[in-house]
Enzyme design. Structure first.
Site, PDB file in Angstrom:
ATOM      1  N   ASP A  97     -59.315 126.935  -8.937  1.00 51.15           N
ATOM      2  CA  ASP A  97     -59.436 126.803  -8.327  1.00 51.15           C
ATOM      3  C   ASP A  97     -61.476 126.402  -8.325  1.00 51.15           C
ATOM      4  O   ASP A  97     -62.286 125.657  -8.286  1.00 51.15           O
ATOM      5  CB  ASP A  97     -59.473 126.716  -6.459  1.00 51.15           C
ATOM      6  CG  ASP A  97     -59.416 127.923  -5.726  1.00 51.15           C
ATOM      7  OD1 ASP A  97     -60.898 128.749  -7.280  1.00 51.15           O
ATOM      8  OD2 ASP A  97     -59.748 128.525  -5.176  1.00 51.15           O
ATOM      9  N   GLU A 119     -51.550 129.177 -10.224  1.00 54.33           N
ATOM     10  CA  GLU A 119     -52.154 129.108  -8.940  1.00 54.33           C
ATOM     11  C   GLU A 119     -52.515 127.396  -8.717  1.00 54.33           C
ATOM     12  O   GLU A 119     -52.467 127.592  -7.888  1.00 54.33           O
ATOM     13  CB  GLU A 119     -52.989 130.643  -8.882  1.00 54.33           C
ATOM     14  CG  GLU A 119     -53.042 130.830  -7.188  1.00 54.33           C
ATOM     15  CD  GLU A 119     -54.585 131.459  -7.088  1.00 54.33           C
ATOM     16  OE1 GLU A 119     -55.703 131.096  -6.805  1.00 54.33           O
ATOM     17  OE2 GLU A 119     -54.593 132.834  -6.881  1.00 54.33           O
ATOM     18  N   GLU A 133     -63.405 123.794  -4.430  1.00 54.73           N
ATOM     19  CA  GLU A 133     -62.379 124.329  -4.604  1.00 54.73           C
ATOM     20  C   GLU A 133     -60.753 123.063  -4.404  1.00 54.73           C
ATOM     21  O   GLU A 133     -60.364 123.438  -5.328  1.00 54.73           O
ATOM     22  CB  GLU A 133     -62.338 125.750  -4.159  1.00 54.73           C
ATOM     23  CG  GLU A 133     -62.898 126.264  -5.202  1.00 54.73           C
ATOM     24  CD  GLU A 133     -64.459 126.598  -3.693  1.00 54.73           C
ATOM     25  OE1 GLU A 133     -64.710 126.273  -3.336  1.00 54.73           O
ATOM     26  OE2 GLU A 133     -65.015 127.780  -4.690  1.00 54.73           O
ATOM     27  N   ARG A 221     -69.444 128.354  -0.627  1.00 54.40           N
ATOM     28  CA  ARG A 221     -70.304 127.624  -0.683  1.00 54.40           C
ATOM     29  C   ARG A 221     -70.387 127.630   0.832  1.00 54.40           C
ATOM     30  O   ARG A 221     -71.343 127.088   1.054  1.00 54.40           O
ATOM     31  CB  ARG A 221     -70.176 126.946  -1.866  1.00 54.40           C
ATOM     32  CG  ARG A 221     -70.424 126.794  -2.937  1.00 54.40           C
ATOM     33  CD  ARG A 221     -70.657 125.627  -4.215  1.00 54.40           C
ATOM     34  NE  ARG A 221     -71.421 125.998  -5.039  1.00 54.40           N
ATOM     35  CZ  ARG A 221     -71.536 126.860  -5.925  1.00 54.40           C
ATOM     36  NH1 ARG A 221     -70.615 127.973  -6.380  1.00 54.40           N
ATOM     37  NH2 ARG A 221     -72.538 126.824  -6.830  1.00 54.40           N
ATOM     38  N   HIS A 252     -71.470 139.869  -2.656  1.00 53.80           N
ATOM     39  CA  HIS A 252     -71.693 139.091  -3.910  1.00 53.80           C
ATOM     40  C   HIS A 252     -73.079 138.751  -4.566  1.00 53.80           C
ATOM     41  O   HIS A 252     -74.137 138.966  -3.858  1.00 53.80           O
ATOM     42  CB  HIS A 252     -70.769 137.304  -3.653  1.00 53.80           C
ATOM     43  CG  HIS A 252     -70.283 137.018  -4.104  1.00 53.80           C
ATOM     44  ND1 HIS A 252     -71.152 136.699  -4.991  1.00 53.80           N
ATOM     45  CD2 HIS A 252     -69.287 136.358  -4.923  1.00 53.80           C
ATOM     46  CE1 HIS A 252     -70.462 136.087  -5.868  1.00 53.80           C
ATOM     47  NE2 HIS A 252     -69.017 135.600  -5.564  1.00 53.80           N
TER      48      HIS A 252
HETATM   49  C1  UD1 Z   1     -67.648 130.894  -7.625  1.00 53.80           C
HETATM   50  C2  UD1 Z   1     -66.581 130.048  -8.083  1.00 53.80           C
HETATM   51  C3  UD1 Z   1     -65.592 130.079  -6.815  1.00 53.80           C
HETATM   52  C4  UD1 Z   1     -64.826 132.026  -6.515  1.00 53.80           C
HETATM   53  C5  UD1 Z   1     -66.326 132.395  -6.559  1.00 53.80           C
HETATM   54  C6  UD1 Z   1     -65.590 134.528  -6.734  1.00 53.80           C
HETATM   55  C7  UD1 Z   1     -67.067 127.766  -8.203  1.00 53.80           C
HETATM   56  C8  UD1 Z   1     -67.597 126.135  -7.905  1.00 53.80           C
HETATM   57  N1  UD1 Z   1     -66.787 129.016  -7.715  1.00 53.80           N
HETATM   58  O1  UD1 Z   1     -68.206 131.343  -7.102  1.00 53.80           O
HETATM   59  O2  UD1 Z   1     -65.004 128.816  -6.173  1.00 53.80           O
HETATM   60  O3  UD1 Z   1     -64.198 131.891  -5.197  1.00 53.80           O
HETATM   61  O4  UD1 Z   1     -67.623 132.595  -8.117  1.00 53.80           O
HETATM   62  O5  UD1 Z   1     -66.132 135.041  -6.224  1.00 53.80           O
HETATM   63  O6  UD1 Z   1     -66.667 127.719  -9.487  1.00 53.80           O
HETATM   64  N2  UD1 Z   1     -74.028 135.609 -10.304  1.00 53.80           N
HETATM   65  C9  UD1 Z   1     -74.410 136.641 -10.588  1.00 53.80           C
HETATM   66  N3  UD1 Z   1     -73.737 137.491 -11.694  1.00 53.80           N
HETATM   67  C10 UD1 Z   1     -72.450 137.602 -11.415  1.00 53.80           C
HETATM   68  C11 UD1 Z   1     -71.694 135.870 -11.084  1.00 53.80           C
HETATM   69  C12 UD1 Z   1     -72.541 135.272  -9.885  1.00 53.80           C
HETATM   70  O7  UD1 Z   1     -75.355 136.675 -10.673  1.00 53.80           O
HETATM   71  O8  UD1 Z   1     -71.744 138.392 -11.607  1.00 53.80           O
HETATM   72  C13 UD1 Z   1     -75.421 134.666  -9.470  1.00 53.80           C
HETATM   73  C14 UD1 Z   1     -75.890 133.814  -9.912  1.00 53.80           C
HETATM   74  O9  UD1 Z   1     -77.030 133.800  -9.517  1.00 53.80           O
HETATM   75  C15 UD1 Z   1     -74.984 132.711 -10.295  1.00 53.80           C
HETATM   76  C16 UD1 Z   1     -74.078 132.816  -9.594  1.00 53.80           C
HETATM   77  O10 UD1 Z   1     -74.364 133.739  -8.651  1.00 53.80           O
HETATM   78  O11 UD1 Z   1     -75.774 131.527 -10.590  1.00 53.80           O
HETATM   79  C17 UD1 Z   1     -73.077 132.043  -8.416  1.00 53.80           C
HETATM   80  O12 UD1 Z   1     -71.926 131.922  -8.997  1.00 53.80           O
HETATM   81  P1  UD1 Z   1     -70.895 130.765  -9.262  1.00 53.80           P
HETATM   82  O13 UD1 Z   1     -69.821 131.146 -10.641  1.00 53.80           O
HETATM   83  O14 UD1 Z   1     -71.673 128.864  -9.370  1.00 53.80           O
HETATM   84  O15 UD1 Z   1     -70.864 130.410  -7.557  1.00 53.80           O
HETATM   85  P2  UD1 Z   1     -70.218 132.173  -6.878  1.00 53.80           P
HETATM   86  O16 UD1 Z   1     -70.439 131.631  -5.124  1.00 53.80           O
HETATM   87  O17 UD1 Z   1     -69.565 132.989  -7.283  1.00 53.80           O
HETATM   88  N1  UDP Z   2     -62.754 142.318  -5.449  1.00 54.30           N
HETATM   89  C1  UDP Z   2     -63.479 143.643  -6.036  1.00 54.30           C
HETATM   90  N2  UDP Z   2     -64.439 143.728  -6.255  1.00 54.30           N
HETATM   91  C2  UDP Z   2     -65.879 143.491  -4.658  1.00 54.30           C
HETATM   92  C3  UDP Z   2     -64.683 142.525  -3.768  1.00 54.30           C
HETATM   93  C4  UDP Z   2     -63.684 141.896  -4.735  1.00 54.30           C
HETATM   94  O1  UDP Z   2     -62.728 143.852  -7.679  1.00 54.30           O
HETATM   95  O2  UDP Z   2     -66.474 144.151  -4.628  1.00 54.30           O
HETATM   96  C5  UDP Z   2     -62.142 141.908  -6.534  1.00 54.30           C
HETATM   97  C6  UDP Z   2     -60.759 141.698  -4.946  1.00 54.30           C
HETATM   98  O3  UDP Z   2     -59.984 142.514  -5.515  1.00 54.30           O
HETATM   99  C7  UDP Z   2     -60.030 140.303  -5.171  1.00 54.30           C
HETATM  100  C8  UDP Z   2     -60.882 139.528  -5.702  1.00 54.30           C
HETATM  101  O4  UDP Z   2     -62.729 140.051  -6.532  1.00 54.30           O
HETATM  102  O5  UDP Z   2     -59.280 140.365  -6.820  1.00 54.30           O
HETATM  103  C9  UDP Z   2     -61.722 138.123  -5.323  1.00 54.30           C
HETATM  104  O6  UDP Z   2     -62.531 137.769  -5.768  1.00 54.30           O
HETATM  105  P1  UDP Z   2     -63.281 137.072  -4.799  1.00 54.30           P
HETATM  106  O7  UDP Z   2     -63.279 136.952  -3.324  1.00 54.30           O
HETATM  107  O8  UDP Z   2     -64.814 136.419  -5.698  1.00 54.30           O
HETATM  108  O9  UDP Z   2     -63.658 135.456  -5.222  1.00 54.30           O
HETATM  109  P2  UDP Z   2     -61.734 134.182  -4.236  1.00 54.30           P
HETATM  110  O10 UDP Z   2     -60.794 134.784  -4.538  1.00 54.30           O
HETATM  111  O11 UDP Z   2     -62.841 133.788  -3.288  1.00 54.30           O
HETATM  112  O12 UDP Z   2     -61.804 133.263  -5.717  1.00 54.30           O
END
Ligand code: UD1
Ligand code: UDP
Length: 380
Positions: A97, A119, A133, A221, A252
């Protein structure tokens, strides 16, 4: 004829849940799999690729700090379109998603290439939660030629939207396939790696069974702003009232999460804030936790399978199965409901034991072969 499959993913959870599929396709001579990572996530994606030893054929390297939804959507759409034009796959496989999933599907649709959605079919029925999502997943369901739905409820959600039954396969969730691979590896996890990830202080706290360990993750979010402030205040209150409980929180990397968490929770003796963990150490810490507090989708699926009570900081979930089975409880995002929820479960042995029964409504770890069989039947 070999079937050319372009697997596209970009975030940590997609990588974890697509890894078994990519590995399965690599081991099947009928397939020629390619991997395109958008790198919507960077560090958190790379952690997963290295654990599963997946080397992308294309890396769009899109992540920007603080990226907006419109920015990621347009960059993924252009980037994946170019890769599709270059590789001419028989099918594009996407997962879940995320914005990567939605924009990559749109790119495949524009290029006239078939789409397989892993999924598929999870719904809350509320477009604002999870945001964005719920919209992403619903739109991809509409575009997909193959809907790999993990549970009977997900199948029914698709049928209720008049999505053709012929496109749907009930597979189980590939998260259980991934978790099985991970739990096997965790058994042989090197002590040096654990030491490196956690440090002696945390390892000692985890082994001290006179203390309770609560694992926290959060990133939704719709919880940004007041939701995260309330959540952090709940953890602070619990930490102050229960000095014999430890709270471990791999935070995160999203700045909307980092800022309130560090501001409110830094400096408390029994709250340990750490960087996101690699998947294997994370599975290790989940297995050692007494309770998990999360708004994550994947963790909601993994916790029940590991026999861990999971309290979900959301008002609605697209994963009702474990709630119905009694191992997951929705506690919302309000400070009082979170503190009450955790105290009720950890102070009541009967309730705790009921919630700590391992159940597996999300699959038997064989989702990957079912997906591969469907593709084989349709393309050979
Ligand atoms: C994204 C997904 C969400 C998913 C989540 C899993 C969308 C809209 N959101 O949310 O569905 O559940 O990932 O974790 O697709 N960042 C880093 N390094 C990383 C990852 C993220 O610095 O490795 C920071 C960056 O500033 C980035 C921000 O996090 O711009 C947001 O990342 P983004 O993928 O847009 O949103 P998530 O909240 O991570
Ligand atoms: N996870 C990980 N390290 C962490 C936190 C989560 O490997 O520090 C794994 C967790 O086991 C799961 C996945 O990341 O499989 C979930 O990711 P996240 O919560 O970012 O996204 P969502 O599932 O909500 O989309």
């Amino acid at each position: 004829m070999t079937i050319k499959v372009l697997n596209v993913f970009g975030t940590r959870p997609e990588a974890i849940k697509m890894a078994p599929v990519v590995l399965g396709l690599q081991n099947d001579p009928n397939f020629f799999p390619l991997v395109c990572v958008t790198a919507q996530h960077r560090e958190m994606l790379d952690q997963v690729l290295s654990i599963f030893d997946i080397k992308p054929d294309f890396d769009l390297n899109l992540m920007k700090p603080g990226q907006s939804l419109a920015e990621i959507t347009s960059r993924v759409l252009h980037g994946v379109s170019d890769v599709i034009k270059e590789t001419k796959p028989d099918i594009v496989l996407v997962h879940g998603d995320t914005t990567t999933c939605f924009a990559a599907s749109l790119a495949a649709f524009y290029e006239g290439v078939k789409i397989g959605h892993v999924e598929a079919g999870l719904r809350t029925g509320n477009m604002q939660a999870p945001f964005p999502e719920e919209a992403n997943r619903s739109l991809v369901g509409r575009l997909s030629n193959f809907n790999f739905a993990p549970t009977p409820a997900a199948v029914n959600n698709l049928l209720a939207e008049n999505i053709s039954e012929s496109t749907i396969t009930k597979t189980g969730n590939t998260v259980i396939d991934a978790l099985k691979i991970a739990t096997d590896k965790v058994k042989h996890l090197d002590e040096d790696l654990l030491e490196h990830q956690f440090g002696t202080d945390i390892i000692n706290k985890v082994s001290d069974k006179s203390r309770k360990l609560i694992l926290i993750t959060g990133h939704r979010r719709e919880n940004f702003g007041q939701g995260f402030i309330d959540l952090c205040n709940a953890i602070k209150e619990l930490a102050n009232n229960h000095p014999d409980w430890d709270f471990i929180y791999p935070v995160h990397l999203n700045p909307n999460v980092q800022t309130p968490v560090n501001k409110i929770l830094n400096g408390l003796d029994n709250v340990i804030l750490i960087k996101p963990l690699e998947y294997l150490p994370f599975v290790w810490i989940m297995s050692n936790a007494d309770l998990i507090l999360t708004d994550s989708g994947g963790v909601q699926e993994e916790g029940p399978s590991l026999g861990k009570p999971v309290l979900v900081m959301r008002d609605v979930t697209e994963r009702p199965e474990a709630v119905e089975a009694g191992t997951v409880l929705l506690v919302g995002t309000n400070t009082k409901s979170i503190t009450n929820g955790i105290e009720n479960v950890l102070n009541d042995d009967t309730l705790y034991n009921k919630m700590a029964t391992a159940i597996n409504p999300y699959g038997d770890g064989k989702a990957t072969p079912r997906i591969i069989q469907t593709l084989t039947d349709n393309f050979s």
